[in-house]
Design an enzyme around this catalytic site. Structure first.
Site, PDB file in Angstrom:
ATOM      1  N   SER A 299      -6.347   0.989   1.272  1.00 57.39           N
ATOM      2  CA  SER A 299      -5.067   1.218   0.608  1.00 57.39           C
ATOM      3  C   SER A 299      -5.142   0.994  -0.898  1.00 57.39           C
ATOM      4  O   SER A 299      -4.281   1.437  -1.630  1.00 57.39           O
ATOM      5  CB  SER A 299      -3.980   0.322   1.208  1.00 57.39           C
ATOM      6  OG  SER A 299      -4.131  -1.003   0.743  1.00 57.39           O
TER       7      SER A 299
ATOM      8  N   LYS B   6      -1.819  -5.471  -3.284  1.00 54.86           N
ATOM      9  CA  LYS B   6      -1.231  -4.246  -3.860  1.00 54.86           C
ATOM     10  C   LYS B   6      -1.062  -4.447  -5.359  1.00 54.86           C
ATOM     11  O   LYS B   6      -1.266  -5.530  -5.891  1.00 54.86           O
ATOM     12  CB  LYS B   6       0.161  -3.957  -3.248  1.00 54.86           C
ATOM     13  CG  LYS B   6       0.199  -3.867  -1.750  1.00 54.86           C
ATOM     14  CD  LYS B   6      -0.392  -2.582  -1.210  1.00 54.86           C
ATOM     15  CE  LYS B   6      -0.475  -2.678   0.301  1.00 54.86           C
ATOM     16  NZ  LYS B   6      -1.448  -1.851   0.908  1.00 54.86           N
TER      17      LYS B   6
END
Ligand SMILES: [Zn+2]
Length: 287
Positions: free
Chosen positions: A38, A87
């Site tokens: 990701s 993230k």
């Protein structure tokens, strides 16, 4: 007795060391593995690789919860507290974010996080803005494997207060540094331009850039009023926009964009530079 004593000494040392280790890891920094893709290509650039990146996470940032847009952070999942995610902070409290559905304002005490690999990331686009209190640290670099050791850069977005990144459907040219899409191949008018750093492309339309101050420049094709353009995500100078062309023959360039190809843009095939030198130089706009 002697052996027991020795064992105790060893155990005590190991235990004390363990406690110090845990304390350091808890208060200052820790090293954690990155799972999944990701955050690719920032972490785990090779898909299906058996060598996951390990990153260094510093925790001093937790003292005042001061973060910047572009920071890569580790945080607890808002739904499953034991799960940790890595993230990038895309929006800070009070900022406007365009998600796939609509434009929302990040509430106080929260931030908006997204993976660098948007196609394969579970992030704020799914679970919304996260409380800053869930953040467990800021990633400062890759420490393993050896060939991947590097510092993690913070991408700073120039357009303060709001960040709209428009997704382009189709083959695109994108920022070499942060992969933000700039233009569709359909909007490419010409690859036959030249600039200071080599070849440049002329586009009908370019998105996800901020336009700088207008200024007059003398170019090989005469006087123009132009404005530099910058990637909205990482702030790199990527080219310029023609505002006014003073020569009649150059009027067609008004409102169009130049992107310097060599260091600034990734082509649809991932290539950064067009080596085809056969095309005629219809507009050599060297500054
Ligand atoms: Zn960029």
């Amino acid at each position: 007795m002697g052996i027991q004593n020795l064992l105790w000494q060893v155990t005590k040392k190991a235990f004390t060391g363990g406690i110090i280790g845990v304390t350091i890891s808890d208060r200052c920094c820790s090293v954690v593995p990155v799972r999944g893709d990701s955050m690719s290509p920032t972490f785990n650039p090779q898909r299906n690789s058996y060598l996951d990146d390990y990153v260094l996470v510093e925790k001093f940032c937790l003292q005042d919860y001061k973060f910047a847009r572009g920071d890569v952070v580790v945080f607890s999942s808002p739904t499953h507290f034991r799960d940790r995610y890595i993230k990038r902070i895309v929006g800070l409290p009070g900022e406007w974010i365009s998600s796939s559905r609509d434009v929302i304002r990040v509430p106080e005490g929260h931030c908006w996080v997204e993976g660098d690999n948007k196609a394969s990331s579970l992030d704020s686009r799914t679970f919304g803005p996260i409380p800053l209190g869930l953040i467990r640290g800021r990633v400062t670099g890759v420490v393993w494997p050896p060939q991947r050791v590097s510092k993690i850069n913070r991408w700073i977005c120039l357009e303060m207060g709001r960040l709209f990144v428009i997704d382009l459907q189709g083959e695109t040219y994108s920022c070499k540094h942060c992969h933000t899409p700039f233009a569709l191949t359909d909007d490419l008018i010409s690859k036959s331009f030249h600039c200071k750093h080599g070849r440049a492309y002329l586009f009908e339309n370019v998105v996800n850039v901020t336009v700088g101050e207008m200024e007059h420049r003398i170019m090989m094709t005469g006087w123009h009023t132009v404005a530099d353009i910058f990637c909205v995500c990482c702030g790199s100078l990527v080219g310029w926009k023609y505002e006014i062309a003073y020569e009649k023959s150059q009027k067609y360039k008004e409102g169009k964009f130049i992107i310097e190809s060599r260091f600034k843009v990734l082509g649809p095939d991932g290539g950064g530079y067009d080596m085809n030198e056969d095309e005629p130089m219809i507009g050599s706009d060297e500054e």
